[in-house]
Design a protein around this motif. Structure first.
Motif, PDB file in Angstrom:
ATOM      1  N   VAL A   1     -43.331  69.120  -2.693  1.00 13.26           N
ATOM      2  CA  VAL A   1     -43.907  68.240  -3.852  1.00 13.26           C
ATOM      3  C   VAL A   1     -42.656  67.652  -4.493  1.00 13.26           C
ATOM      4  O   VAL A   1     -42.160  68.105  -5.382  1.00 13.26           O
ATOM      5  N   PRO A   2     -42.262  66.307  -4.107  1.00 14.93           N
ATOM      6  CA  PRO A   2     -41.287  65.441  -4.530  1.00 14.93           C
ATOM      7  C   PRO A   2     -41.424  65.498  -6.195  1.00 14.93           C
ATOM      8  O   PRO A   2     -42.314  65.312  -6.594  1.00 14.93           O
ATOM      9  N   LEU A   3     -40.269  65.624  -6.857  1.00 15.94           N
ATOM     10  CA  LEU A   3     -40.303  65.169  -8.277  1.00 15.94           C
ATOM     11  C   LEU A   3     -39.774  64.028  -8.544  1.00 15.94           C
ATOM     12  O   LEU A   3     -39.085  63.532  -7.947  1.00 15.94           O
ATOM     13  N   SER A   4     -39.808  63.652  -9.663  1.00 17.58           N
ATOM     14  CA  SER A   4     -39.289  62.364 -10.234  1.00 17.58           C
ATOM     15  C   SER A   4     -37.677  62.521 -10.278  1.00 17.58           C
ATOM     16  O   SER A   4     -37.308  63.480 -10.505  1.00 17.58           O
ATOM     17  N   THR A   5     -37.243  61.235 -10.116  1.00 20.15           N
ATOM     18  CA  THR A   5     -35.815  61.126 -10.070  1.00 20.15           C
ATOM     19  C   THR A   5     -34.939  61.276 -11.503  1.00 20.15           C
ATOM     20  O   THR A   5     -33.693  61.600 -11.592  1.00 20.15           O
ATOM     21  N   LEU A   6     -35.781  61.295 -12.415  1.00 16.60           N
ATOM     22  CA  LEU A   6     -35.356  61.288 -13.940  1.00 16.60           C
ATOM     23  C   LEU A   6     -34.518  62.531 -14.229  1.00 16.60           C
ATOM     24  O   LEU A   6     -33.664  62.681 -14.985  1.00 16.60           O
ATOM     25  N   ARG A   7     -34.949  63.504 -13.765  1.00 16.88           N
ATOM     26  CA  ARG A   7     -34.283  64.897 -13.973  1.00 16.88           C
ATOM     27  C   ARG A   7     -33.478  65.493 -12.759  1.00 16.88           C
ATOM     28  O   ARG A   7     -33.087  66.616 -12.858  1.00 16.88           O
ATOM     29  N   ALA A   8     -33.035  64.453 -11.943  1.00 22.16           N
ATOM     30  CA  ALA A   8     -32.108  64.739 -10.932  1.00 22.16           C
ATOM     31  C   ALA A   8     -30.970  65.481 -11.360  1.00 22.16           C
ATOM     32  O   ALA A   8     -30.279  66.158 -10.568  1.00 22.16           O
ATOM     33  N   GLY A   9     -30.108  65.017 -12.492  1.00 22.65           N
ATOM     34  CA  GLY A   9     -28.861  65.310 -12.971  1.00 22.65           C
ATOM     35  C   GLY A   9     -29.274  66.926 -13.486  1.00 22.65           C
ATOM     36  O   GLY A   9     -28.453  67.693 -12.701  1.00 22.65           O
ATOM     37  N   HIS A  10     -30.088  67.034 -13.983  1.00 22.09           N
ATOM     38  CA  HIS A  10     -30.326  68.518 -14.239  1.00 22.09           C
ATOM     39  C   HIS A  10     -30.671  69.240 -13.106  1.00 22.09           C
ATOM     40  O   HIS A  10     -29.833  70.548 -12.867  1.00 22.09           O
ATOM     41  N   ARG A  11     -31.275  69.135 -12.137  1.00 19.62           N
ATOM     42  CA  ARG A  11     -31.733  69.728 -10.891  1.00 19.62           C
ATOM     43  C   ARG A  11     -30.393  70.079 -10.160  1.00 19.62           C
ATOM     44  O   ARG A  11     -30.308  71.033  -9.503  1.00 19.62           O
ATOM     45  N   LEU A  12     -29.669  68.943 -10.262  1.00 25.34           N
ATOM     46  CA  LEU A  12     -28.415  69.192  -9.375  1.00 25.34           C
ATOM     47  C   LEU A  12     -27.324  70.333  -9.933  1.00 25.34           C
ATOM     48  O   LEU A  12     -26.757  70.716  -9.337  1.00 25.34           O
ATOM     49  N   VAL A  13     -27.716  70.443 -11.136  1.00 25.73           N
ATOM     50  CA  VAL A  13     -26.683  71.648 -11.850  1.00 25.73           C
ATOM     51  C   VAL A  13     -27.364  72.882 -11.534  1.00 25.73           C
ATOM     52  O   VAL A  13     -26.422  73.720 -10.943  1.00 25.73           O
ATOM     53  N   LEU A  14     -28.891  72.893 -11.309  1.00 29.02           N
ATOM     54  CA  LEU A  14     -29.507  74.136 -10.728  1.00 29.02           C
ATOM     55  C   LEU A  14     -29.103  74.487  -9.516  1.00 29.02           C
ATOM     56  O   LEU A  14     -28.817  75.509  -8.938  1.00 29.02           O
ATOM     57  N   HIS A  15     -28.914  73.444  -8.524  1.00 34.22           N
ATOM     58  CA  HIS A  15     -28.453  73.182  -7.327  1.00 34.22           C
ATOM     59  C   HIS A  15     -27.264  73.898  -7.023  1.00 34.22           C
ATOM     60  O   HIS A  15     -27.192  74.733  -5.944  1.00 34.22           O
ATOM     61  N   GLY A  16     -26.154  73.442  -7.754  1.00 32.39           N
ATOM     62  CA  GLY A  16     -25.033  74.080  -7.625  1.00 32.39           C
ATOM     63  C   GLY A  16     -24.722  75.527  -7.938  1.00 32.39           C
ATOM     64  O   GLY A  16     -24.188  76.218  -7.231  1.00 32.39           O
ATOM     65  N   LEU A  17     -25.652  75.954  -9.034  1.00 37.49           N
ATOM     66  CA  LEU A  17     -25.579  77.211  -9.613  1.00 37.49           C
ATOM     67  C   LEU A  17     -26.480  78.005  -8.388  1.00 37.49           C
ATOM     68  O   LEU A  17     -25.752  79.253  -7.941  1.00 37.49           O
ATOM     69  N   SER A  18     -27.488  77.955  -7.919  1.00 38.35           N
ATOM     70  CA  SER A  18     -27.883  78.308  -6.784  1.00 38.35           C
ATOM     71  C   SER A  18     -27.144  78.689  -5.555  1.00 38.35           C
ATOM     72  O   SER A  18     -27.149  79.677  -4.834  1.00 38.35           O
ATOM     73  N   SER A  19     -26.320  77.790  -5.228  1.00 33.84           N
ATOM     74  CA  SER A  19     -25.411  77.707  -3.989  1.00 33.84           C
ATOM     75  C   SER A  19     -24.388  78.851  -4.384  1.00 33.84           C
ATOM     76  O   SER A  19     -23.896  79.627  -3.557  1.00 33.84           O
ATOM     77  N   GLU A  20     -23.910  78.673  -5.648  1.00 30.91           N
ATOM     78  CA  GLU A  20     -22.916  79.717  -6.079  1.00 30.91           C
ATOM     79  C   GLU A  20     -23.409  81.191  -5.815  1.00 30.91           C
ATOM     80  O   GLU A  20     -22.727  82.152  -5.264  1.00 30.91           O
ATOM     81  N   MET A  21     -24.573  81.279  -6.332  1.00 30.21           N
ATOM     82  CA  MET A  21     -25.144  82.693  -6.361  1.00 30.21           C
ATOM     83  C   MET A  21     -25.490  83.307  -4.854  1.00 30.21           C
ATOM     84  O   MET A  21     -25.261  84.453  -4.598  1.00 30.21           O
ATOM     85  N   LEU A  22     -26.014  82.241  -4.004  1.00 31.66           N
ATOM     86  CA  LEU A  22     -26.292  82.678  -2.796  1.00 31.66           C
ATOM     87  C   LEU A  22     -25.247  83.023  -1.828  1.00 31.66           C
ATOM     88  O   LEU A  22     -25.075  83.941  -1.398  1.00 31.66           O
ATOM     89  N   HIS A  23     -23.995  82.297  -2.243  1.00 32.30           N
ATOM     90  CA  HIS A  23     -22.859  82.580  -1.516  1.00 32.30           C
ATOM     91  C   HIS A  23     -22.332  83.978  -1.949  1.00 32.30           C
ATOM     92  O   HIS A  23     -21.852  84.627  -1.023  1.00 32.30           O
ATOM     93  N   SER A  24     -22.175  84.300  -3.279  1.00 36.66           N
ATOM     94  CA  SER A  24     -21.786  85.583  -3.693  1.00 36.66           C
ATOM     95  C   SER A  24     -22.571  86.595  -2.944  1.00 36.66           C
ATOM     96  O   SER A  24     -21.975  87.745  -2.808  1.00 36.66           O
ATOM     97  N   LEU A  25     -23.867  86.207  -3.015  1.00 38.16           N
ATOM     98  CA  LEU A  25     -24.657  87.532  -2.478  1.00 38.16           C
ATOM     99  C   LEU A  25     -24.294  87.666  -0.945  1.00 38.16           C
ATOM    100  O   LEU A  25     -24.153  88.776  -0.575  1.00 38.16           O
ATOM    101  N   LEU A  26     -23.977  86.657  -0.182  1.00 39.01           N
ATOM    102  CA  LEU A  26     -23.591  86.849   1.065  1.00 39.01           C
ATOM    103  C   LEU A  26     -22.119  87.391   1.342  1.00 39.01           C
ATOM    104  O   LEU A  26     -22.056  88.234   2.151  1.00 39.01           O
TER     105      LEU A  26
END
Length: 297
Positions: free
Chosen positions: A256-281
């Motif tokens: 379900v593609p989302l609007s690009t208007l919130r891409a900036g906020h979602r990019l921050v969430l993407h970065g945090l998710s990556s940090e958490m997954l790497h920490s878990l691994l």
């Protein structure tokens, strides 16, 4: 060395508890202390508190305006080299040390996570790591390459699984050898008088620029790649036999593609998710190493 953050130096006042201290001490989500500290220093900055509320609506208005303008520009017009020169210039001169450090870390963490999944898959595949050691390394179109790498990984991984007639599942023993702390020092990041822009404000500012200097196809691909967080999270959960960790993923659903208007906020969430997954691994890697030591004669 960086000075002690205010939320740690001031201590705890029961009559006026500090929300940043609470977030730092909370261990309900996997994140190393040094990463969490940098993240919260950046998030509690004056730039994040006072500048972001004005920048965000302006940036989103620019996205709409640029979309209108680009209807009159040739579809294949793009200036990736110029984009990356501007991004490198902006990061070096205006973005905070913590934000720059987190941005560079993200490339390393993404490369390691994909390598972990690719090597432990029932149909192993090779990956193409992007691991910049300094801001100047980003000049080689790394932001665009990062998104392309992710899509190519998902396609190649699933083609390999389909060709072999297999589904993703955990191996008898996981290979964690590719996981490590990125060789990046926070102290080595630019610290000029103008390096004050927080991570979220920088991303909001850079997103319209990204849209302007790339084709619509490149921009939409980059924005939609954020929704592959859930896809990568599922692969990791299948390998770890730990589906409960998918609760940490915020960018979904990939179909379900989302609007690009919130891409900036979602990019921050993407970065945090990556940090958490790497920490878990990394935590799972330590557990395996400790178990091996206990089992050794």
């Amino acid at each position: 060395m960086s000075k002690t953050p205010d939320f740690l130096a001031q201590g705890h006042d029961p009559q006026d508890p500090n929300p940043w201290l609470a977030s730092y001490l909370d261990n309900s989500t996997p994140l190393p202390d040094h990463v969490k500290q940098a993240w919260l220093v950046d998030s509690s900055s004056g730039s994040r508190q006072y500048l972001l509320p004005f920048l965000r609506p302006l940036a989103r208005a620019m996205i709409i305006l640029i979309q209108i303008v680009k209807t009159f520009i040739p579809r294949r017009w793009q200036q990736s080299a110029l984009l990356h020169r501007i991004l490198v210039w902006g990061l070096k001169r205006f973005v905070s040390p913590e934000a720059n450090w987190l941005i560079l870390r993200h490339f390393h963490l993404g490369a390691q996570i994909l390598a972990f999944i690719g090597r432990n898959s029932p149909a192993p595949i090779e990956t193409s790591p992007l691991e910049p050691l300094c801001i100047e390394d980003l000049r080689d179109h790394l932001f665009v390459k990062h998104d392309i790498n992710l899509y190519n990984f998902v396609i190649r991984l699933n083609q390999a699984l389909r060709d072999a007639g297999l589904e993703m599942h955990a191996p008898e023993r996981l290979d964690f050898s590719m996981l490590r702390e990125p060789p990046l020092a926070l102290e080595g990041m630019p610290r000029g008088k103008t390096n004050v822009l927080d991570l979220q404000s920088a991303i909001e500012l850079f997103t319209p620029l990204y849209q302007l200097l790339l084709t619509d196809n490149d921009f939409w691909r980059a924005a939609n790649s954020l929704q592959l967080d859930e896809t990568i999270g599922i692969y990791a959960a299948q390998l770890l036999r730990a589906p409960e960790h998918l609760i940490l993923v915020n960018n979904k659903h990939p179909l379900v593609p989302l609007s690009t208007l919130r891409a900036g906020h979602r990019l921050v969430l993407h970065g945090l998710s990556s940090e958490m997954l790497h920490s878990l691994l990394m935590e799972k890697k330590r557990e395996q190493e400790e178990a091996d030591q206990e089992a050794a004669p």
